[in-house]
Design a protein around this motif. Sequence first.
Motif, PDB file in Angstrom:
ATOM      1  N   SER A  14       0.800  -1.213   0.000  1.00  0.00           N
ATOM      2  CA  SER A  14       0.000   0.000   0.000  1.00  0.00           C
ATOM      3  C   SER A  14       0.835   1.266   0.000  1.00  0.00           C
ATOM      4  CB  SER A  14      -0.938   0.008   1.216  1.00  0.00           C
ATOM      5  OG  SER A  14      -0.182   0.149   2.412  1.00  0.00           O
ATOM      6  N   THR A  15       2.118   1.165   0.266  1.00  0.00           N
ATOM      7  CA  THR A  15       2.964   2.360   0.304  1.00  0.00           C
ATOM      8  C   THR A  15       3.777   2.522  -0.972  1.00  0.00           C
ATOM      9  OG1 THR A  15       4.839   1.200   1.314  1.00  0.00           O
ATOM     10  CG2 THR A  15       3.192   2.129   2.809  1.00  0.00           C
ATOM     11  N   THR A  16       3.714   1.563  -1.867  1.00  0.00           N
ATOM     12  CA  THR A  16       4.552   1.613  -3.053  1.00  0.00           C
ATOM     13  C   THR A  16       3.803   2.217  -4.237  1.00  0.00           C
ATOM     14  OG1 THR A  16       3.876  -0.614  -3.680  1.00  0.00           O
ATOM     15  CG2 THR A  16       5.868  -0.400  -2.332  1.00  0.00           C
TER      16      THR A  16
ATOM     17  N   ASP B 176      -8.899  26.806  -0.345  1.00  0.00           N
ATOM     18  CA  ASP B 176      -7.836  26.764   0.660  1.00  0.00           C
ATOM     19  C   ASP B 176      -7.791  25.421   1.375  1.00  0.00           C
ATOM     20  OD1 ASP B 176      -7.188  29.336  -0.024  1.00  0.00           O
ATOM     21  OD2 ASP B 176      -8.176  30.286   1.688  1.00  0.00           O
ATOM     22  N   ALA B 177      -8.971  24.830   1.625  1.00  0.00           N
ATOM     23  CA  ALA B 177      -9.021  23.523   2.297  1.00  0.00           C
ATOM     24  C   ALA B 177      -8.384  22.444   1.427  1.00  0.00           C
ATOM     25  CB  ALA B 177     -10.465  23.160   2.627  1.00  0.00           C
ATOM     26  N   ILE B 178      -8.632  22.497   0.128  1.00  0.00           N
ATOM     27  CA  ILE B 178      -8.052  21.506  -0.784  1.00  0.00           C
ATOM     28  C   ILE B 178      -6.538  21.661  -0.857  1.00  0.00           C
ATOM     29  CG2 ILE B 178      -7.929  20.791  -3.212  1.00  0.00           C
ATOM     30  CD1 ILE B 178     -10.929  21.567  -3.371  1.00  0.00           C
ATOM     31  N   ILE B 179      -6.072  22.899  -0.915  1.00  0.00           N
ATOM     32  CA  ILE B 179      -4.624  23.149  -0.948  1.00  0.00           C
ATOM     33  C   ILE B 179      -3.978  22.662   0.340  1.00  0.00           C
ATOM     34  CG2 ILE B 179      -2.852  24.950  -0.975  1.00  0.00           C
ATOM     35  CD1 ILE B 179      -4.703  26.555  -2.811  1.00  0.00           C
ATOM     36  N   ALA B 180      -4.615  22.976   1.484  1.00  0.00           N
ATOM     37  CA  ALA B 180      -4.069  22.554   2.780  1.00  0.00           C
ATOM     38  C   ALA B 180      -4.027  21.030   2.887  1.00  0.00           C
ATOM     39  CB  ALA B 180      -4.909  23.146   3.913  1.00  0.00           C
ATOM     40  N   GLY B 181      -5.092  20.370   2.420  1.00  0.00           N
ATOM     41  CA  GLY B 181      -5.114  18.912   2.461  1.00  0.00           C
ATOM     42  C   GLY B 181      -4.026  18.290   1.604  1.00  0.00           C
ATOM     43  N   SER B 182      -3.778  18.871   0.438  1.00  0.00           N
ATOM     44  CA  SER B 182      -2.729  18.362  -0.450  1.00  0.00           C
ATOM     45  C   SER B 182      -1.350  18.535   0.174  1.00  0.00           C
ATOM     46  CB  SER B 182      -2.794  19.079  -1.800  1.00  0.00           C
ATOM     47  OG  SER B 182      -4.037  18.875  -2.430  1.00  0.00           O
ATOM     48  N   VAL B 183      -1.142  19.686   0.815  1.00  0.00           N
ATOM     49  CA  VAL B 183       0.146  19.938   1.468  1.00  0.00           C
ATOM     50  C   VAL B 183       0.361  18.960   2.616  1.00  0.00           C
ATOM     51  CG1 VAL B 183       1.461  21.606   2.830  1.00  0.00           C
ATOM     52  CG2 VAL B 183       0.242  22.364   0.785  1.00  0.00           C
ATOM     53  N   LEU B 184      -0.685  18.717   3.412  1.00  0.00           N
ATOM     54  CA  LEU B 184      -0.577  17.769   4.523  1.00  0.00           C
ATOM     55  C   LEU B 184      -0.280  16.363   4.020  1.00  0.00           C
ATOM     56  CD1 LEU B 184      -3.495  18.954   6.857  1.00  0.00           C
ATOM     57  CD2 LEU B 184      -1.033  19.184   7.268  1.00  0.00           C
ATOM     58  N   LEU B 185      -0.927  15.974   2.920  1.00  0.00           N
ATOM     59  CA  LEU B 185      -0.663  14.659   2.334  1.00  0.00           C
ATOM     60  C   LEU B 185       0.790  14.557   1.876  1.00  0.00           C
ATOM     61  CD1 LEU B 185      -1.852  11.919   1.390  1.00  0.00           C
ATOM     62  CD2 LEU B 185      -2.350  13.023  -0.804  1.00  0.00           C
ATOM     63  N   LEU B 186       1.299  15.630   1.274  1.00  0.00           N
ATOM     64  CA  LEU B 186       2.691  15.647   0.834  1.00  0.00           C
ATOM     65  C   LEU B 186       3.648  15.550   2.018  1.00  0.00           C
ATOM     66  CD1 LEU B 186       4.873  16.043  -1.345  1.00  0.00           C
ATOM     67  CD2 LEU B 186       4.548  18.515  -1.077  1.00  0.00           C
ATOM     68  N   LEU B 187       3.387  16.322   3.066  1.00  0.00           N
ATOM     69  CA  LEU B 187       4.265  16.311   4.236  1.00  0.00           C
ATOM     70  C   LEU B 187       4.244  14.947   4.931  1.00  0.00           C
ATOM     71  CD1 LEU B 187       3.503  19.835   5.773  1.00  0.00           C
ATOM     72  CD2 LEU B 187       5.529  19.136   4.471  1.00  0.00           C
ATOM     73  N   ARG B 188       3.050  14.339   5.000  1.00  0.00           N
ATOM     74  CA  ARG B 188       2.964  13.010   5.621  1.00  0.00           C
ATOM     75  C   ARG B 188       3.725  11.990   4.781  1.00  0.00           C
ATOM     76  NH1 ARG B 188       0.503  10.098   9.375  1.00  0.00           N
ATOM     77  NH2 ARG B 188      -0.206   7.978   8.926  1.00  0.00           N
ATOM     78  N   GLY B 189       3.611  12.103   3.475  1.00  0.00           N
ATOM     79  CA  GLY B 189       4.339  11.195   2.602  1.00  0.00           C
ATOM     80  C   GLY B 189       5.840  11.338   2.748  1.00  0.00           C
ATOM     81  N   LEU B 190       6.298  12.584   2.864  1.00  0.00           N
ATOM     82  CA  LEU B 190       7.730  12.829   3.044  1.00  0.00           C
ATOM     83  C   LEU B 190       8.207  12.301   4.395  1.00  0.00           C
ATOM     84  CD1 LEU B 190       7.962  16.462   1.612  1.00  0.00           C
ATOM     85  CD2 LEU B 190       8.907  14.386   0.575  1.00  0.00           C
ATOM     86  N   TYR B 191       7.381  12.518   5.432  1.00  0.00           N
ATOM     87  CA  TYR B 191       7.758  12.079   6.776  1.00  0.00           C
ATOM     88  C   TYR B 191       7.835  10.560   6.853  1.00  0.00           C
ATOM     89  CZ  TYR B 191       7.472  11.285  11.815  1.00  0.00           C
ATOM     90  OH  TYR B 191       7.716  10.859  13.106  1.00  0.00           O
TER      91      TYR B 191
ATOM     92  N   ARG C  28       8.123   8.608   4.258  1.00  0.00           N
ATOM     93  CA  ARG C  28       8.843   8.126   3.075  1.00  0.00           C
ATOM     94  C   ARG C  28       7.980   7.183   2.243  1.00  0.00           C
ATOM     95  NH1 ARG C  28      15.052   7.043   5.277  1.00  0.00           N
ATOM     96  NH2 ARG C  28      15.388   9.156   6.091  1.00  0.00           N
ATOM     97  N   GLU C  29       6.730   7.592   2.032  1.00  0.00           N
ATOM     98  CA  GLU C  29       5.789   6.812   1.241  1.00  0.00           C
ATOM     99  C   GLU C  29       5.659   7.455  -0.134  1.00  0.00           C
ATOM    100  OE1 GLU C  29       2.118   6.329   3.280  1.00  0.00           O
ATOM    101  OE2 GLU C  29       3.003   5.190   4.941  1.00  0.00           O
ATOM    102  N   GLY C  30       6.241   6.805  -1.118  1.00  0.00           N
ATOM    103  CA  GLY C  30       6.269   7.368  -2.457  1.00  0.00           C
ATOM    104  C   GLY C  30       4.898   7.604  -3.039  1.00  0.00           C
ATOM    105  N   ARG C  31       3.952   6.731  -2.730  1.00  0.00           N
ATOM    106  CA  ARG C  31       2.625   6.882  -3.333  1.00  0.00           C
ATOM    107  C   ARG C  31       1.925   8.146  -2.832  1.00  0.00           C
ATOM    108  NH1 ARG C  31      -1.888   2.272  -2.848  1.00  0.00           N
ATOM    109  NH2 ARG C  31      -0.076   0.979  -3.336  1.00  0.00           N
ATOM    110  N   ARG C  32       2.001   8.407  -1.531  1.00  0.00           N
ATOM    111  CA  ARG C  32       1.389   9.618  -0.985  1.00  0.00           C
ATOM    112  C   ARG C  32       2.023  10.870  -1.601  1.00  0.00           C
ATOM    113  NH1 ARG C  32      -1.697   8.816   3.782  1.00  0.00           N
ATOM    114  NH2 ARG C  32      -1.472   6.706   4.638  1.00  0.00           N
ATOM    115  N   ILE C  33       3.330  10.852  -1.734  1.00  0.00           N
ATOM    116  CA  ILE C  33       4.033  11.995  -2.314  1.00  0.00           C
ATOM    117  C   ILE C  33       3.571  12.216  -3.755  1.00  0.00           C
ATOM    118  CG2 ILE C  33       6.291  12.881  -3.018  1.00  0.00           C
ATOM    119  CD1 ILE C  33       7.486  11.275  -0.655  1.00  0.00           C
TER     120      ILE C  33
END
Length: 249
Positions: A18-20, A86-101, A103-108
């Motif tokens: 699920s993370t790949t 703004d909510a959509i932008i914030a959600g996308s940024v949070l998803l990106l940050l969680r993916g980076l934290y 290290r889940e390539g799919r989320r990023i």
Amino acid sequence: MQLSSNLNTPTTRSEIKSTTIYSLSWRFYAINFILLAILALVFLLWSRNENLDIALSRMWFDPLTQRFPWQHNRWLDLLNHRILKDAIIAGSVLLLLRGLYLREGRRILVALLAGCGPLVVGILKAHSAHSCPWDLALFGGKAATFALLDAVPANSGPGQCFPGGHASSGFALMALFFLWWPERPRCALLALAGGIVLGLLMGYGQVMRGAHFFSHNLWAGWWVWLSQVLIFAGVSFWVNKTRKRDGSH
């Protein structure tokens, strides 16, 4: 022995999977490109015949005052044009940050897809000669309207109004399809449908304000999904090709 058994349970394999970043079949891409081609033809016919666009916009135009009464409506602007976007932008940024934290390539990748769709629409919009309804002579402005693919008239106005930039923010949520498709296809399809509905609703809010014709929003959704499919195809192909090459050494 117990440790080896635990590492080989279906739950562990599913969690890793699920993370790949996965590959989609050629059948998936063929179906999508055929549907996109059909929709492009339908949208082109819609845009070439402006009667439906003009009729929908006239529903929200006051011929006595020669303006769109909802153009500066505070609540429509706040809820549709600011909070949702703004909510959509914030959600996308949070998803990106969680993916980076994690290290889940799919989320990023999915977070980047959510941003790439509106970016493509924004670039097209910035170079468009089509003006917004509130700038057109038909609706109290001074600019001339012209059908898609027609020659640009001398008095085309300020332009930069095609496709619908605001609607693309709602359509960006279609990227969540790629997050859930392998393990939770029902959630993936619901996310795809939800992104389409939200994009159309946000786009229609702009129609009410006189900011866009409805076809502008349909094209925005088309470009967002096309860009998301193409980018996912390219990235997943490259990632899995690299993975196989490294695994062969």
